[in-house]
Structure formats: C-alpha cells, structure tokens
Design a protein around this motif. Sequence first.
Motif, short mmCIF file in Angstrom:
data_model
loop_
_atom_site.label_atom_id
_atom_site.label_comp_id
_atom_site.label_asym_id
_atom_site.label_seq_id
_atom_site.Cartn_x
_atom_site.Cartn_y
_atom_site.Cartn_z
N ALA A 171 28.51 40.56 19.97
CA ALA A 171 28.92 40.99 18.63
C ALA A 171 28.20 42.28 18.22
O ALA A 171 28.71 43.04 17.39
N HIS A 172 27.04 42.54 18.80
CA HIS A 172 26.28 43.74 18.48
C HIS A 172 26.63 44.91 19.40
O HIS A 172 25.95 45.94 19.38
N GLY A 173 27.67 44.74 20.19
CA GLY A 173 28.09 45.82 21.06
C GLY A 173 27.21 45.98 22.29
O GLY A 173 27.14 47.07 22.88
N LEU A 174 26.56 44.88 22.69
CA LEU A 174 25.67 44.90 23.84
C LEU A 174 26.29 44.14 25.01
O LEU A 174 27.23 43.38 24.84
N ARG A 175 25.70 44.33 26.17
CA ARG A 175 26.23 43.71 27.38
C ARG A 175 25.10 42.99 28.12
O ARG A 175 24.00 43.53 28.26
N ILE A 176 25.39 41.77 28.60
CA ILE A 176 24.43 41.06 29.43
C ILE A 176 24.57 41.53 30.86
O ILE A 176 25.65 41.44 31.45
N VAL A 177 23.46 42.02 31.42
CA VAL A 177 23.48 42.51 32.80
C VAL A 177 23.27 41.35 33.77
O VAL A 177 24.01 41.19 34.75
N CYS A 178 22.26 40.52 33.50
CA CYS A 178 21.97 39.38 34.38
C CYS A 178 20.99 38.44 33.70
O CYS A 178 20.39 38.78 32.67
N ASP A 179 20.85 37.25 34.25
CA ASP A 179 19.87 36.27 33.77
C ASP A 179 18.56 36.46 34.52
O ASP A 179 18.55 36.66 35.73
N LEU A 180 17.45 36.36 33.79
CA LEU A 180 16.14 36.43 34.43
C LEU A 180 15.48 35.06 34.51
O LEU A 180 14.74 34.78 35.46
N LEU A 181 15.75 34.22 33.52
CA LEU A 181 15.07 32.92 33.47
C LEU A 181 15.90 31.93 32.66
O LEU A 181 16.39 32.26 31.58
N HIS A 182 16.07 30.73 33.20
CA HIS A 182 16.66 29.64 32.45
C HIS A 182 15.52 28.76 31.96
O HIS A 182 14.64 28.38 32.75
N THR A 183 15.51 28.44 30.68
CA THR A 183 14.38 27.72 30.11
C THR A 183 14.84 26.51 29.32
O THR A 183 15.99 26.42 28.89
N HIS A 184 13.94 25.57 29.13
CA HIS A 184 14.20 24.36 28.36
C HIS A 184 12.86 23.84 27.86
O HIS A 184 11.80 24.34 28.24
N THR A 185 12.90 22.84 27.02
CA THR A 185 11.68 22.27 26.48
C THR A 185 11.00 21.39 27.52
O THR A 185 11.66 20.68 28.27
N VAL A 186 9.67 21.46 27.54
CA VAL A 186 8.89 20.62 28.44
C VAL A 186 7.78 19.94 27.66
O VAL A 186 7.28 20.48 26.66
N LEU A 187 7.43 18.75 28.09
CA LEU A 187 6.25 18.05 27.55
C LEU A 187 5.08 18.41 28.45
O LEU A 187 5.10 18.12 29.65
N ILE A 188 4.09 19.07 27.89
CA ILE A 188 2.92 19.48 28.66
C ILE A 188 1.70 18.70 28.19
O ILE A 188 1.63 18.25 27.05
#
Length: 290
Positions: A171-188
């Motif tokens: 919507a901001h006129g930007l383009r996704i080139v690629c993914d660097l990291l997939h993340t999620h919540t972890v219990l540490i």
Amino acid sequence: MQQLRFGIPKGSLEEATIDLFGQAGWKISGRSRNYFPAIDDDEMTCALVRSQEMGPTVASGALDCGLTGLDWVMETEADVETVCDLVYSRASDKPARWVLIVDRESPIKGVEDLQGKKVVTELVGFTKRYLAERGIEAKVDFSWGATEGKVVQGLADAAIEITETGSTIRAHGLRIVCDLLHTHTVLIANKEALKDPFKKNKIEQVALLLTAALAARHKVLLKMNAPVAKLDAIVAVLPALNSPTVNPLTDEKWVAVETVVDRDEVRELIPKLRANGAEGILELDIRKLC
C-alpha cells in the motif's frame, strides 16, 4: 514459598499473551501502566518486559523465563534456553516474516544488490550478521518506527521490516524483494532456573498448557448420532486424529460418534456427514488439546 518469575511481552503481543494464558487456565490482570500484573497462581509472579529486552533480562536471571520473538533472541544473541515454540500474534496464529523491502521502481532485485547501499531496520545485529555471512558490505542503520517511510522518502535504499501479509508494504508503494527470517513466539528460560527442580517443573507446566491451548484453537469436537447401518460411510469421511469414538445408544440401531477435526474443515464435513446419514451433529470448541 518459591515462585517462578515470568516475563510477559509488553506491546503488540501483550493482549494476545494474556488471552492465551486465560485459555490455558491462568488469569492475568493489571491496571494500565502496571509493569507487574497479577496472576491467579501463588507459584508465579509476572512482569511486563519489551520483547526486544526479554532475552537479556531472562539471561541475566532477573526473570526465570518469558515469552518473546525468536527474532529478538537472535538479535540479542541472549544466552537462554528455548523451551518451546508458540506460534501466535495479535493478528493471527501465523509466523511473521522479516523481509527486504525497496521502492517499487528500485533496481534492487536481491540481497546481493545491497552492496554499498544504506539499509534501515530495527533488527540491526541480525541484519549485519546476515549480510556479512554473504560477503555484502552495506551501511545498516537503526530505525525505531516509520521504517518503511524512510524508503518512501528516499532516506534509505532499502529496509528490513517485519510483516505478516505484506499488504501495508504494498500500500505504501514498496516491493518485497525476499524473506530474511521467519519468526514466531518462543518460551525462553534462564539456564540456571532450569536446574532448579521446582522452577523446571513449573516452566514445563506452563509450556504444556500454552501449547495445548494453541493447538486447540485450530480444532473442534464434532459429535453426532449415526445409524449403525451407515456407520462405515460416516466414519470414512471423518479425518480423526486417531480414530473416532463410537459408543452404543439405547436404540441398538444407532450409535454416538465423536472426533476432533480441523476447524477449517467443518464447513465441508457437515454436509457430507448429513448426506451419509448422520443426525444431531454438534460442533464444540476445545479449550486445550494435548
């Protein structure tokens, strides 16, 4: 009395975390601006900590354990133990992505094109290591908020930003080139805390019930009555976790059938079950699934 000191992520995950704890069996409550919310468990205390600071806080021993993003554990390189993965967020129960974004007309087509460019991100440490591992030299600056806007305004050649759907970026006129990291919540957890029998047992209890609560969100219990003569046809369309439970009724010509199925399959299943002779079909929510 021993108590487990638990960190609740402050910010975008706060409400979703409190809701998840509620489903798991704990009520967490606190007034606005209260950094130490109450929990209805005498064996636990809670503190609100920013996700970005959770790893170092747990590693230092100030807290025994806490919930944060895998991305922030990687960013801070905190010396903690990951107890379990918990995929949930404020918007959905799906992993989020850190992506490389550029202006729609930018010539940048891949990470290798960042050579000599300026990149802005909140995830500075991770980004620098990511680029260095690939032999790419770029200027990486910290950006606290409005990261996408810096690319739009021409203040940076690219940005590393977190997204779930990418709709705001486009919507901001930007383009996704690629993914660097997939993340999620972890219990540490703090490694020393895990050596304490009481704390280890309590952490495992929390991990089990939070995981069970999340698993239940995607499942429902289906119950129905089935004619014995049509039981095989009805069971054949049920994608049970193991196999459906079948119990006799007072009418020997009928049985009661129940099973757990994926929530998003129900709209297709119920018409098939009815067509095969099932009656009195009930769909019930599940609070926990272990």
